[in-house]
Motif scaffolding. Structure first.
Motif, mmCIF file in Angstrom:
data_model
loop_
_atom_site.group_PDB
_atom_site.id
_atom_site.type_symbol
_atom_site.label_atom_id
_atom_site.label_comp_id
_atom_site.label_asym_id
_atom_site.label_seq_id
_atom_site.Cartn_x
_atom_site.Cartn_y
_atom_site.Cartn_z
ATOM 1 N N MET A 137 35.780 -11.725 39.871
ATOM 2 C CA MET A 137 36.869 -11.152 39.285
ATOM 3 C C MET A 137 38.229 -11.518 39.937
ATOM 4 O O MET A 137 38.973 -10.608 40.084
ATOM 5 C CB MET A 137 36.720 -9.522 39.322
ATOM 6 N N SER A 138 38.225 -12.840 40.139
ATOM 7 C CA SER A 138 39.423 -13.178 40.681
ATOM 8 C C SER A 138 40.830 -13.215 39.825
ATOM 9 O O SER A 138 42.072 -12.831 40.766
ATOM 10 C CB SER A 138 39.383 -14.690 41.156
ATOM 11 N N VAL A 139 40.997 -13.076 38.738
ATOM 12 C CA VAL A 139 41.896 -13.134 37.948
ATOM 13 C C VAL A 139 41.477 -12.585 36.443
ATOM 14 O O VAL A 139 40.636 -12.795 35.843
ATOM 15 C CB VAL A 139 42.798 -14.555 37.892
ATOM 16 N N PHE A 140 42.350 -11.762 36.113
ATOM 17 C CA PHE A 140 42.145 -11.140 34.815
ATOM 18 C C PHE A 140 42.752 -12.126 33.652
ATOM 19 O O PHE A 140 44.286 -12.389 33.825
ATOM 20 C CB PHE A 140 42.605 -9.768 34.424
ATOM 21 N N LYS B 245 47.794 -14.177 33.288
ATOM 22 C CA LYS B 245 46.927 -13.917 34.134
ATOM 23 C C LYS B 245 47.487 -13.030 35.109
ATOM 24 O O LYS B 245 48.491 -13.407 35.596
ATOM 25 C CB LYS B 245 46.678 -15.385 34.955
ATOM 26 N N THR B 246 46.621 -12.067 35.511
ATOM 27 C CA THR B 246 47.096 -11.147 36.358
ATOM 28 C C THR B 246 45.794 -10.841 37.505
ATOM 29 O O THR B 246 44.803 -10.793 37.130
ATOM 30 C CB THR B 246 47.017 -9.670 35.588
ATOM 31 N N HIS B 247 46.210 -10.910 38.816
ATOM 32 C CA HIS B 247 45.404 -10.802 39.973
ATOM 33 C C HIS B 247 45.233 -9.405 40.341
ATOM 34 O O HIS B 247 45.791 -8.610 41.109
ATOM 35 C CB HIS B 247 46.080 -11.344 41.184
ATOM 36 N N VAL B 248 44.442 -8.559 39.471
ATOM 37 C CA VAL B 248 44.243 -7.072 39.511
ATOM 38 C C VAL B 248 43.796 -6.735 40.899
ATOM 39 O O VAL B 248 44.292 -5.471 41.392
ATOM 40 C CB VAL B 248 43.217 -6.748 38.460
ATOM 41 N N ILE C 208 35.279 -16.670 40.083
ATOM 42 C CA ILE C 208 34.799 -16.093 38.633
ATOM 43 C C ILE C 208 35.794 -15.350 38.160
ATOM 44 O O ILE C 208 36.080 -14.283 38.636
ATOM 45 C CB ILE C 208 33.369 -15.512 38.907
ATOM 46 N N PRO C 209 36.624 -15.708 37.141
ATOM 47 C CA PRO C 209 37.459 -14.771 36.508
ATOM 48 C C PRO C 209 36.982 -13.742 35.946
ATOM 49 O O PRO C 209 35.701 -13.740 35.380
ATOM 50 C CB PRO C 209 38.233 -15.839 35.658
ATOM 51 N N LEU C 210 37.680 -12.622 35.781
ATOM 52 C CA LEU C 210 37.434 -11.406 34.758
ATOM 53 C C LEU C 210 37.745 -11.727 33.518
ATOM 54 O O LEU C 210 39.090 -11.648 33.300
ATOM 55 C CB LEU C 210 38.045 -10.184 35.417
ATOM 56 N N HIS C 211 36.861 -12.417 32.688
ATOM 57 C CA HIS C 211 37.135 -12.636 31.425
ATOM 58 C C HIS C 211 36.241 -12.287 30.350
ATOM 59 O O HIS C 211 34.774 -12.137 30.415
ATOM 60 C CB HIS C 211 37.118 -14.187 31.258
ATOM 61 N N ILE C 212 36.545 -11.762 29.142
ATOM 62 C CA ILE C 212 35.779 -11.369 28.124
ATOM 63 C C ILE C 212 34.519 -12.130 27.607
ATOM 64 O O ILE C 212 33.214 -11.702 27.581
ATOM 65 C CB ILE C 212 36.532 -10.909 27.073
ATOM 66 N N ASN C 213 34.833 -13.472 27.741
ATOM 67 C CA ASN C 213 33.552 -14.216 27.320
ATOM 68 C C ASN C 213 32.445 -14.469 28.455
ATOM 69 O O ASN C 213 31.371 -14.353 28.176
ATOM 70 C CB ASN C 213 34.218 -15.959 27.091
ATOM 71 N N ILE C 214 32.898 -14.478 29.563
ATOM 72 C CA ILE C 214 31.975 -14.382 30.647
ATOM 73 C C ILE C 214 31.028 -13.027 30.638
ATOM 74 O O ILE C 214 29.953 -12.831 30.968
ATOM 75 C CB ILE C 214 32.515 -14.411 32.163
ATOM 76 N N ARG C 215 31.727 -12.022 30.597
ATOM 77 C CA ARG C 215 31.027 -10.594 30.368
ATOM 78 C C ARG C 215 30.154 -10.576 29.069
ATOM 79 O O ARG C 215 29.060 -10.211 29.167
ATOM 80 C CB ARG C 215 32.149 -9.478 30.244
#
Length: 150
Positions: free
Chosen positions: A85-88, A96-99, A120-127
């Motif tokens: 969840m490195s970046v949203f 891009k936001t580093h939550v 590993i980004p925080l991304h809807i497609n990955i989820r």
């Protein structure tokens, strides 16, 4: 990898302690043709694991020597830090936001003397594909989300 459960044993009537003392081995779980073994398969879900000194070495030895790996082309052991969840990535504007902050994983890796292996980004497609039990690197290998993982 969407794997859950306990590994089968080469002699199914043995406890984990008996496996440790015997030559009987655990059979790794398999998905996408990849043999997988994790300490997470050996403890109850949600149970905490304390990783310190000899505990780490004992766990690594168990995963290497007490698993029926069969004939392997490669045995991959990863020792390093992965920024989860490195970046949203906003799905609307791709902002891009580093939550969770930006440099924590790098600082941790430096303090441990290991490398940052990837993000590993925080991304809807990955989820979405993960919820379906598919690694994004398999289901969408050419997606922008995969390109930034490695």
């Amino acid at each position: 990898m969407n794997l859950r459960g306990n590994p089968e044993l080469t002699a199914t009537s043995l406890s984990l302690l008996a496996i440790y003392r015997s030559k009987n081995l655990m059979r790794p779980l398999v998905n996408y043709g990849v043999l997988c073994m994790s300490m997470g398969f050996l403890v109850e879900e949600g149970a905490p694991i304390v990783w310190r000194g000899l505990t780490v070495m004992s766990a690594i030895e168990r995963l290497l020597r007490q698993v029926e790996w069969g004939q392997l082309d490669y045995l991959v052991i990863v020792l390093g830090v992965v920024r989860n969840m490195s970046v949203f990535h906003c799905p609307n504007c791709n902002h891009k936001t580093h939550v969770f902050g930006e440099d924590g994983a790098t600082e941790l890796a430096n303090s441990l003397g290991v490398e940052v292996l990837g993000d590993i980004p925080l991304h809807i497609n990955i989820r979405e594909v993960s919820d379906e039990g598919q690694p994004v690197v398999v289901s969408k290998p050419d997606s922008p989300e995969v390109c930034c993982i490695f």
